[in-house]
Write an enzyme that holds these catalytic residues in place. Sequence first.
Site, PDB file in Angstrom:
ATOM      1  N   SER A 103     -15.079  -4.073  -9.019  1.00 31.71           N
ATOM      2  CA  SER A 103     -16.432  -4.622  -8.951  1.00 31.71           C
ATOM      3  C   SER A 103     -17.283  -4.059 -10.074  1.00 31.71           C
ATOM      4  O   SER A 103     -18.420  -4.442 -10.242  1.00 31.71           O
ATOM      5  CB  SER A 103     -17.059  -4.276  -7.607  1.00 31.71           C
ATOM      6  OG  SER A 103     -17.020  -2.881  -7.419  1.00 31.71           O
ATOM      7  N   HIS A 163     -12.956 -10.968  -8.939  1.00 32.16           N
ATOM      8  CA  HIS A 163     -13.808 -10.118  -8.104  1.00 32.16           C
ATOM      9  C   HIS A 163     -14.301 -10.898  -6.895  1.00 32.16           C
ATOM     10  O   HIS A 163     -15.148 -11.777  -7.021  1.00 32.16           O
ATOM     11  CB  HIS A 163     -14.981  -9.580  -8.938  1.00 32.16           C
ATOM     12  CG  HIS A 163     -15.895  -8.707  -8.147  1.00 32.16           C
ATOM     13  ND1 HIS A 163     -17.253  -8.656  -8.344  1.00 32.16           N
ATOM     14  CD2 HIS A 163     -15.634  -7.864  -7.114  1.00 32.16           C
ATOM     15  CE1 HIS A 163     -17.791  -7.822  -7.464  1.00 32.16           C
ATOM     16  NE2 HIS A 163     -16.825  -7.333  -6.714  1.00 32.16           N
ATOM     17  N   ASN A 198     -17.454  -9.228  -0.186  1.00 34.38           N
ATOM     18  CA  ASN A 198     -17.221  -8.837   1.193  1.00 34.38           C
ATOM     19  C   ASN A 198     -18.318  -9.431   2.094  1.00 34.38           C
ATOM     20  O   ASN A 198     -19.485  -9.291   1.750  1.00 34.38           O
ATOM     21  CB  ASN A 198     -17.276  -7.294   1.232  1.00 34.38           C
ATOM     22  CG  ASN A 198     -16.662  -6.749   2.497  1.00 34.38           C
ATOM     23  OD1 ASN A 198     -16.193  -7.518   3.337  1.00 34.38           O
ATOM     24  ND2 ASN A 198     -16.685  -5.448   2.647  1.00 34.38           N
ATOM     25  N   ASP A 219       0.870  -1.173   0.000  1.00 36.95           N
ATOM     26  CA  ASP A 219       0.000   0.000   0.000  1.00 36.95           C
ATOM     27  C   ASP A 219       0.909   1.225   0.000  1.00 36.95           C
ATOM     28  O   ASP A 219       2.105   1.122   0.273  1.00 36.95           O
ATOM     29  CB  ASP A 219      -0.911   0.000   1.233  1.00 36.95           C
ATOM     30  CG  ASP A 219      -2.151   0.880   1.045  1.00 36.95           C
ATOM     31  OD1 ASP A 219      -3.239   0.308   0.875  1.00 36.95           O
ATOM     32  OD2 ASP A 219      -2.023   2.124   1.059  1.00 36.95           O
TER      33      ASP A 219
END
Length: 696
Positions: free
Chosen positions: A434, A455, A458, A352
């Site tokens: 998504s 994809h 969650n 990141d």
Amino acid sequence: MESHMLDVLSDRVLELGPKPAGGPYRHFKLTRDSDGIAWLLFDRDGASANTLSAEVLTEFDTVLAALESERPTGLVIRSAKTSGFIAGADVNEFRGATDAAAVEVQIARAHAVIDHLEAVKFPTVAVIHGFCLGGGLEVALACQARIAISNARFGFPEVMLGLHPGLGGTARFTELINPTQAMTLMLTGRTIDARRAKSLGLVDAVTEERHVRNAAKDAVFGRLKRAKPGYLNKLLNAGPVRGFLASRMRSEAAKAASPEHYPAPYGLIDLWEKHGGDKAAMLAAEKSSFAHLMVTSTAQNLIRVFFLRDQMKKHAGTGNKIKHVHVIGAGAMGGDIAAWCANEGLKATLADMKAEPIAGAIKRAADLFGKIIRKRTDVRDALDRLIPDLDGEGARTADLIIEAVPEKLELKQKVYSGLEPRMKVGAILATNTSSIPLQDLRTTLAKPERLLGLHFFNPVSRLQLVEVVSHDGTDPELLKEALAFVGAIDRLPLPVKSSPGFVVNRALTPYMLEAMVMLDANIDKTVIDAAAEKFGMPMGPIELADQVGLDICLAVGDMLRSKFGDLLPPTPAWLRDKVTKGELGRKTGKGFYTWKDGKADKTKPASGAEPDPEMIDRLILPMSNVCVACLREGIVDDPDMVDGAMIFGTGYAPFRGGPLNYARTRGVENVAATLQKLATKFGGRFAPDAGWDTFR
């Protein structure tokens, strides 16, 4: 050291008694040792796991009759499969059952075999390793003694198929152990390990493979201290106490599922309340209760879902080549994808721009591993495989790179241009987008053939679906590798062609936006959510929007509206304001609901309004409509896979069998006509798709 190694190795090899020669049986091998003990090995022909079919049970009965004429000192029943004892009944035999009386005749035959096992006049011992579930546990319960290897797992998963145990388990289990514990295990479908089984009195001893012969001998010759049902069991099985406990169980069950959608738990509670403590009566009543559940649409649809999962697993193929995954973006999705890969034995580097999100992701991973991994050392190993990678060096050696940065086209393209020169030859570049079509993402790549979509949904640890997205230039070999990777991390792949929103988000967006339109018309949010839950959705669309994040809903909604226009409900202006104010739902503590400790405060208003059928249709039917459109456009080519995707990716009411199965059950003409009525009343977004004309 060497003897320790041999011990460890010997525990891998099953102790199966004397070496069996070829015998008269197809699914069983029978031998006898020097003590006169018969060893019966269950080894179902042509299968990697033992399951009980009608044919297997008939042969088992023949074996028992032969043994009765030979009168061995005792009988040890054991599985020859490394996967475990018996994984349950052969679910294939349940498919398409419509006649309860016919099912009851079949079940009565199976009962007779288990009763026969219980009645033989010599000592019987089940030696259990690995999985011992459903019908397998019912076979073990009919033996006089049970010995577990320390890796054994016990459970009754029938409730997951809309059933309760049907081979005498309801009676024998509640008789042997504390009936409240027995009922809880049958009502939840949970599995327990060997230690817990011993403390409940389900097994008499826990041992290791190398001690099996001695333990079996002790059991046959009466030297093993047997677990005996105590006085408490008798008391809890007594009439007045049963009535009190049963009503408590019903209210517990109602928190999880309604009787009209899921009749099995209530059928089981009725059975025990009426007949608990009277074994013969309970065995008889179990047969008819089981047969009646078998022919309900709930059981048949849940059995269908069981096979859908198998079908989706097959898409994965085998031979996963991916050992190291590099994830870019340590937000909610990226961090959880990396954690899941580490949990499943892969090396996962997590990159990141900043250190804080990576630290947050590792903390979440530690929490997750603590919940789902039993051994402390295994938790440590999984955390060791999850590697913080602030400089993004993992990109050079990874077999698969998953990009999970925010849904902004320019940002993703910028990441790709810096990344592509560093990737090793043959590595796959996957995006977790998504919504953005792959055609738009591939333009900056020198090798667009290595780009595909993975994809995830969650929460990653709970939702099993991964949409595997290809564009018309994706290398088919890499696509195959990506499908195998999804299977290797215990997820279900859905191959889809790239198109806005793919399948799941495209189908969910109208569900969520329609709820916003209803809010606009002053319908209370709890009533809207109650409408969806009444249909059987795991949570209503407003709560779901809060879970997903209102910023993400808005981005996906805007993107899909830019492609599909008025086929989607309009996005209300106040939703944009909420997002601008930072009220994003669960992650900020406030969205439509206020969130505390990960739960929404769902206090009902005093209005007492109830959801009506039209409201349910407005939310639910557009999902079926989009699914038909995806089939018609060839985004997915198999209607079963679309149903599987919606169940495993969104939790769409499993007992309905998926949005397309629901439409089939309700009647395609009825669905199309209802959509047409809604279109006349509320606007063109409800217009039935042209695909209904050819959908069967």
